[in-house]
Scaffold this motif. Structure first.
Motif, mmCIF file in Angstrom:
data_model
loop_
_atom_site.group_PDB
_atom_site.id
_atom_site.type_symbol
_atom_site.label_atom_id
_atom_site.label_comp_id
_atom_site.label_asym_id
_atom_site.label_seq_id
_atom_site.Cartn_x
_atom_site.Cartn_y
_atom_site.Cartn_z
ATOM 1 N N PRO A 152 39.176 32.896 26.720
ATOM 2 C CA PRO A 152 39.289 33.339 28.113
ATOM 3 C C PRO A 152 40.252 34.511 28.296
ATOM 4 C CG PRO A 152 39.384 30.953 27.970
ATOM 5 C CD PRO A 152 39.434 31.458 26.564
ATOM 6 N N SER A 153 41.259 34.637 27.421
ATOM 7 C CA SER A 153 42.189 35.750 27.620
ATOM 8 C C SER A 153 41.941 36.902 26.650
ATOM 9 C CB SER A 153 43.629 35.244 27.508
ATOM 10 O OG SER A 153 43.773 34.490 26.329
ATOM 11 N N GLY A 154 40.751 36.938 26.063
ATOM 12 C CA GLY A 154 40.416 38.063 25.198
ATOM 13 C C GLY A 154 40.156 37.641 23.764
ATOM 14 N N THR A 155 40.066 38.645 22.885
ATOM 15 C CA THR A 155 39.750 38.388 21.476
ATOM 16 C C THR A 155 41.033 38.386 20.660
ATOM 17 O OG1 THR A 155 37.631 39.492 21.758
ATOM 18 C CG2 THR A 155 38.401 39.207 19.509
ATOM 19 N N ARG A 156 41.155 37.418 19.752
ATOM 20 C CA ARG A 156 42.323 37.381 18.876
ATOM 21 C C ARG A 156 41.902 36.999 17.470
ATOM 22 N NH1 ARG A 156 41.864 32.502 21.449
ATOM 23 N NH2 ARG A 156 42.537 30.650 20.301
ATOM 24 N N ASP A 157 42.713 37.409 16.502
ATOM 25 C CA ASP A 157 42.467 37.040 15.113
ATOM 26 C C ASP A 157 43.271 35.793 14.779
ATOM 27 O OD1 ASP A 157 40.834 39.190 14.793
ATOM 28 O OD2 ASP A 157 42.282 40.419 13.700
ATOM 29 N N VAL A 158 42.629 34.826 14.140
ATOM 30 C CA VAL A 158 43.324 33.599 13.736
ATOM 31 C C VAL A 158 42.999 33.358 12.263
ATOM 32 C CG1 VAL A 158 43.602 31.125 14.164
ATOM 33 C CG2 VAL A 158 42.952 32.645 16.052
ATOM 34 N N TYR A 159 44.031 33.129 11.439
ATOM 35 C CA TYR A 159 43.759 32.799 10.043
ATOM 36 C C TYR A 159 42.969 31.495 9.983
ATOM 37 C CZ TYR A 159 46.710 36.521 8.279
ATOM 38 O OH TYR A 159 47.212 37.750 7.985
ATOM 39 N N VAL A 160 41.958 31.480 9.138
ATOM 40 C CA VAL A 160 41.102 30.297 9.007
ATOM 41 C C VAL A 160 41.943 29.054 8.716
ATOM 42 C CG1 VAL A 160 39.404 29.225 7.448
ATOM 43 C CG2 VAL A 160 38.965 31.488 8.415
ATOM 44 N N GLU A 161 42.979 29.211 7.883
ATOM 45 C CA GLU A 161 43.768 28.028 7.512
ATOM 46 C C GLU A 161 44.486 27.409 8.712
ATOM 47 O OE1 GLU A 161 46.921 30.361 5.041
ATOM 48 O OE2 GLU A 161 47.856 28.505 5.700
ATOM 49 N N GLU A 162 44.652 28.171 9.808
ATOM 50 C CA GLU A 162 45.351 27.632 10.985
ATOM 51 C C GLU A 162 44.405 26.861 11.913
ATOM 52 O OE1 GLU A 162 47.128 31.079 12.736
ATOM 53 O OE2 GLU A 162 48.497 31.366 11.046
ATOM 54 N N ILE A 163 43.116 26.908 11.654
ATOM 55 C CA ILE A 163 42.165 26.319 12.610
ATOM 56 C C ILE A 163 41.989 24.803 12.469
ATOM 57 C CG2 ILE A 163 39.712 26.337 13.282
ATOM 58 C CD1 ILE A 163 39.882 29.388 13.233
ATOM 59 N N PRO A 164 41.849 24.253 11.251
ATOM 60 C CA PRO A 164 41.637 22.790 11.170
ATOM 61 C C PRO A 164 42.879 22.002 11.610
ATOM 62 C CG PRO A 164 40.971 23.887 9.129
ATOM 63 C CD PRO A 164 41.753 24.883 9.926
ATOM 64 N N LEU A 165 42.648 20.930 12.367
ATOM 65 C CA LEU A 165 43.763 20.113 12.875
ATOM 66 C C LEU A 165 43.683 18.682 12.348
ATOM 67 C CD1 LEU A 165 46.204 20.010 14.831
ATOM 68 C CD2 LEU A 165 44.597 19.448 16.654
ATOM 69 N N GLY A 166 42.495 18.211 12.075
ATOM 70 C CA GLY A 166 42.296 16.859 11.559
ATOM 71 C C GLY A 166 40.803 16.630 11.467
ATOM 72 N N PRO A 167 40.386 15.470 10.955
ATOM 73 C CA PRO A 167 38.940 15.231 10.828
ATOM 74 C C PRO A 167 38.226 15.427 12.170
ATOM 75 C CG PRO A 167 40.181 13.539 9.678
ATOM 76 C CD PRO A 167 41.183 14.360 10.440
ATOM 77 N N GLY A 168 37.302 16.375 12.220
ATOM 78 C CA GLY A 168 36.542 16.633 13.436
ATOM 79 C C GLY A 168 37.314 17.362 14.527
ATOM 80 N N ARG A 169 38.535 17.808 14.212
ATOM 81 C CA ARG A 169 39.334 18.462 15.256
ATOM 82 C C ARG A 169 39.842 19.826 14.784
ATOM 83 N NH1 ARG A 169 44.012 14.827 16.138
ATOM 84 N NH2 ARG A 169 44.463 16.115 17.947
ATOM 85 N N THR A 170 39.877 20.782 15.724
ATOM 86 C CA THR A 170 40.397 22.110 15.400
ATOM 87 C C THR A 170 41.425 22.514 16.449
ATOM 88 O OG1 THR A 170 38.884 23.411 16.765
ATOM 89 C CG2 THR A 170 38.087 22.774 14.563
ATOM 90 N N ARG A 171 42.145 23.598 16.152
ATOM 91 C CA ARG A 171 43.126 24.121 17.110
ATOM 92 C C ARG A 171 42.487 25.071 18.114
ATOM 93 N NH1 ARG A 171 46.346 23.670 12.542
ATOM 94 N NH2 ARG A 171 48.091 22.236 12.864
ATOM 95 N N LEU A 172 41.179 25.258 18.043
ATOM 96 C CA LEU A 172 40.516 26.108 19.045
ATOM 97 C C LEU A 172 40.599 25.412 20.391
ATOM 98 C CD1 LEU A 172 37.390 27.184 16.971
ATOM 99 C CD2 LEU A 172 39.441 28.538 17.456
ATOM 100 N N GLU A 173 40.741 26.208 21.447
ATOM 101 C CA GLU A 173 40.899 25.617 22.780
ATOM 102 C C GLU A 173 39.674 25.855 23.645
ATOM 103 O OE1 GLU A 173 44.694 26.816 24.284
ATOM 104 O OE2 GLU A 173 45.717 25.935 22.534
ATOM 105 N N LYS A 174 39.717 25.254 24.817
ATOM 106 C CA LYS A 174 38.579 25.352 25.732
ATOM 107 C C LYS A 174 38.252 26.817 26.001
ATOM 108 C CE LYS A 174 36.865 23.439 30.068
ATOM 109 N NZ LYS A 174 35.635 22.927 29.434
ATOM 110 N N GLY A 175 36.998 27.152 25.857
ATOM 111 C CA GLY A 175 36.586 28.528 26.100
ATOM 112 C C GLY A 175 36.640 29.413 24.865
ATOM 113 N N ASP A 176 37.199 28.891 23.766
ATOM 114 C CA ASP A 176 37.249 29.669 22.523
ATOM 115 C C ASP A 176 35.911 29.591 21.792
ATOM 116 O OD1 ASP A 176 39.849 30.463 22.808
ATOM 117 O OD2 ASP A 176 40.685 28.991 21.407
#
Lengths: 286, 158
Positions: free
Chosen positions: A137-161
């Motif tokens: 929602p606030s634009g485009t950003r780069d995120v390292y792939v290693e920062e995205i997984p949070l747990g089984p079936g869960r990621t750090r991506l947020e609503k609207g990402d």
């Protein structure tokens, strides 16, 4: 359930952000459709990103790296000779996902967003230091792939990402990567343990830089930085490999389940990391 | 529930249909278009009984929404034979008795044809890997693999 097929990632993000109910992004659909079918999720909105220009494209970036659209299928990556030559470990990891039929649709971005610690492409992407281009929602950003997984079936991506593409860096001279997994059969299975290694060598054959990703040995895919440190500056001699295997074991915190025990997974993670490192080095020298 | 209007080409014919947003391409083929040659096995992309091609690429029609077919060309088992003339791979399945109960056969034929459209010189290993996503509980696969290898040999004139 509503089905939308927007024509830009910004529009996709807006649709996802504006929906109060359950949403799913549809790229290859090889996980989402299974969730729908099993009743595991009942989305109010499905956003199909495949009609967005660029979503199905593999292109070179200005710095000599690669940009792989979020809807590019495994089969399309496997047929791309140049990409395969630059990043053979990434492509061999993606090609291990599912059957020929699944390869026709499955995507690397989807494999990441599904959040499985056993996802085949994720250790290879982490080893490659891949970046996800996230449109939110606030634009485009780069995120390292290693920062995205949070747990089984869960990621750090947020609503609207929504992930628009995965970017792989340019390859220096004498660079190679490799991905290996253990499964009890020869195909069509989920990794019991896996390892991805990317490295580059100097002119004398010493490891200049290395990264190691481990799959199915913890709640998320693991970046085993200490294991990579153990081989940097070495010629992958026996002592360096032994130190790497020890660091891999320390990085492992697997579960016991019907597919493998803690002890087995920890042991095999070291074996696979060793073989992948040697294979990556062989490719770097080729 | 609102219906989605989809325009597509199936086995070369312009086809339009209406489908619900949650309906799969497999649901559309079987329940709306009466094309029941494509079978439903597992419904989760594991067995390959529902194999079709989309723009020439092999996929499971159970893992794709009907709405996603918009603007694409679909190939199903109904398009493999030309009228009454069976495709060589269909004849070889009969010659080799590469089927028993038959529920997996349309998926195997669509998948085998997709392979043979790419190469007429597959190794046995390639055939086995290519067909790994098609499950058969009757034949034990050997007859199927032999039928595909024999078709490839015939088509390349060997």
């Amino acid at each position: 359930m509503r089905y939308e097929a927007p024509s830009s990632f910004e529009e996709a993000s807006g649709l996802l952000a504006g929906e109060t109910g359950v949403t799913r992004i549809l790229a290859g659909g090889t996980d989402v459709l299974v969730q729908l079918r099993s009743g595991l999720v009942e989305p109010d909105l499905i956003v199909d990103i495949k009609r967005i220009p660029g979503a199905k494209d593999i292109t070179r970036t200005d710095d000599g790296g690669w940009r792989i659209g979020a809807a590019v299928s495994g089969a399309e990556m496997g047929e791309h000779a140049e990409l395969k030559a630059a990043w053979p470990g990434i492509v061999e990891a993606v090609e291990l996902i599912g059957s020929t039929q699944v390869q026709g649709r499955c995507t690397m971005a989807g494999n990441l967003c599904n959040g499985s610690p056993a996802a085949d492409s994720v250790p290879a992407m982490i080893a490659a230091d891949a970046i996800a281009e996230v449109v939110g929602p606030s634009g485009t950003r780069d995120v390292y792939v290693e920062e995205i997984p949070l747990g089984p079936g869960r990621t750090r991506l947020e609503k609207g990402d929504v992930i628009a593409a995965i970017r792989l860096p340019a390859r220096p001279e004498r660079a190679g990567d490799a991905y290996l997994r253990f499964i009890p059969r020869t195909e069509m299975d989920i990794a019991v343990v896996s390892a991805g290694v990317s490295l580059c060598l100097d002119a004398s054959g010493k490891v200049l830089d290395a990264r190691i990703g481990l799959g199915a040995v913890g709640p998320t895919v693991v970046n085993a930085a200490a294991a990579a440190d153990a081989i940097i500056g070495t010629t992958l001699d026996d002592a360096a490999i032994a130190a790497m295997i020890e660091a891999v074991a320390t990085a492992c915190s697997p579960i016991d389940d019907k597919r493998g025990t803690v002890k087995f997974r920890t042991k095999v993670a070291g074996v696979l990391a060793k073989r992948a490192a040697l294979k990556a080095a062989e490719r770097a020298k080729a | 529930m609102s219906q989605i209007h989809v325009t597509t080409k199936i086995n070369g014919d312009e086809t339009e249909f209406l489908c619900g947003p949650e309906e799969t391409l497999l649901d559309v083929l079987r329940d709306h278009l009466g094309m029941t040659g494509t079978k439903e096995g597992c419904g989760t992309g594991d067995c390959g009984a529902c194999s079709v091609t989309v723009d020439g690429r092999l996929v499971c029609s159970c893992l794709m929404l009907g709405a996603e077919a918009e603007g694409h060309e679909i190939g199903t088992i109904e398009g493999v034979a030309k009228g009454d003339e069976l495709h060589p791979v269909q004849k070889k399945f009969l010659d080799h008795a590469a089927l028993q109960c038959g529920i997996c056969t349309p998926g195997f034929l669509v998948a085998a044809k997709a392979l043979l459209d790419r190469t007429l010189e597959p190794t046995e290993e390639e055939v086995r890997y290519w067909l790994a996503g098609n499950l058969c509980r009757c034949t034990g696969y050997d007859k199927i693999v032999r039928a595909v290898m024999d078709t490839a040999a015939e088509l390349r004139g060997a």
